[in-house]
Design an enzyme around this catalytic site. Sequence first.
Site, PDB file in Angstrom:
ATOM      1  N   THR A 184      -0.619   2.329   6.954  1.00  0.00           N
ATOM      2  CA  THR A 184      -0.594   1.073   6.194  1.00  0.00           C
ATOM      3  C   THR A 184      -0.600  -0.088   7.174  1.00  0.00           C
ATOM      4  OG1 THR A 184       0.689  -0.343   4.719  1.00  0.00           O
ATOM      5  CG2 THR A 184       1.945   1.263   6.006  1.00  0.00           C
ATOM      6  N   GLY A 185      -1.360  -1.114   6.847  1.00  0.00           N
ATOM      7  CA  GLY A 185      -1.420  -2.254   7.747  1.00  0.00           C
ATOM      8  C   GLY A 185      -2.795  -2.890   7.704  1.00  0.00           C
TER       9      GLY A 185
ATOM     10  N   THR B 249       0.867  -1.183   0.000  1.00  0.00           N
ATOM     11  CA  THR B 249       0.000   0.000   0.000  1.00  0.00           C
ATOM     12  C   THR B 249       0.903   1.232   0.000  1.00  0.00           C
ATOM     13  OG1 THR B 249      -1.804  -1.078   1.147  1.00  0.00           O
ATOM     14  CG2 THR B 249      -1.599   1.300   1.506  1.00  0.00           C
TER      15      THR B 249
ATOM     16  N   GLY C 134      -6.217  -2.952   7.929  1.00  0.00           N
ATOM     17  CA  GLY C 134      -7.154  -1.834   7.881  1.00  0.00           C
ATOM     18  C   GLY C 134      -8.189  -1.829   8.990  1.00  0.00           C
TER      19      GLY C 134
END
Length: 354
Positions: free
Chosen positions: A267-268, A216, A270
Amino acid sequence: MGINCFRLLLVFAFISPSVCLYGQTPGEEGDSPEVSSYSIVIHGGAGSSAANASPVQVKQRKASLTKALDQGVAVLSSGGTALDAVESVLKILEDDPQFNAGKGAVFNAAGDHELDASIMDGKTKACGAVAGVKTVKNPISLARLVMTETRHVLLAGPGAEEFAKQQGVEFVPTDYFDTPGAKKSWERYKLRMKSRTSGLNRNTDGELETSWKMGTVGCVALDGEGNIAAGTTTGGMTYKKFGRIGDSPIVGAGTYADNATCGVSATGIGEQYIRNAVAYDVSAQMKYKGATLQEAVDDNLRRRLNKNDGGLIAVDKDGNIAMGFNTAGMARAAADSKGRYEVIWGDASGKPRK
Ligand code: ASP
């Protein structure tokens, strides 16, 4: 006003015209314009460590981040806006097949791509987002059009695609987004799912959460006018349920910007960022608690989120940059007008790798 007082004012005006006229301080008029000051930070996704990638992959990904960073620096150093810098940086990364955004997006459980993106203007709190788009080449630009051309914040699915048509943005066939790497991850995932007898349950959702493909992309910038912008764009998580929307298009979760505090892109996993309103919380900790940018970012990564949930990038109103993650790695890059320039994909200690 007495006559003496009037004389005094006249004398004062004669000997000190710059004070009386327009309230300028001496030397202000005619000064050469200041060089644009700026800060910019980019992430290319949190997740696995660079140690798990081949040297060629590391080199390529860092070269892509360098190209994107140079674009952002070019916009900002020439007096461009933070919004233009963020959009143009993210378009480059969306067009790059190495990242999970635009071309290179992951496949969902149905074998499709559903793309999410958002952008926010810290000056006005205007923001725009799109979710679940399938044929728009650059979702980040469509998100910006939602911000500028509608009275809404988030358009999803077929409605977002219809809006894209009205705006005349570039469309691509959905297989444009396919890449061998994303397909391989999807096939591996599918096999694992098939080998389970009980179908999707808590456990398999848990597994989804711990093995997303990194990539992402997000960008936060502060421009010479003191305006902050932030944006995030993604294909989401491999094998996500059809229709699933992550944090990237959710303002306050994956993206946030406020000139009074900071801009943030996440980012990660969600769902974790949505549950904890992470991007907004970084700003709120600065605003209400007086936390520094770094303290607010660290608090979210260490205390509010779980280990391995992901990472955050942020820039505050004074140009400070924070880049943090609680995963094995996060590809990232940062630059400012004071001479900082770095492109990193390293381990949890932040140590750059060649
Ligand atoms: N946050 C994104 C999502 O949940 C994925 C990622 O950042 O890797 O859709």
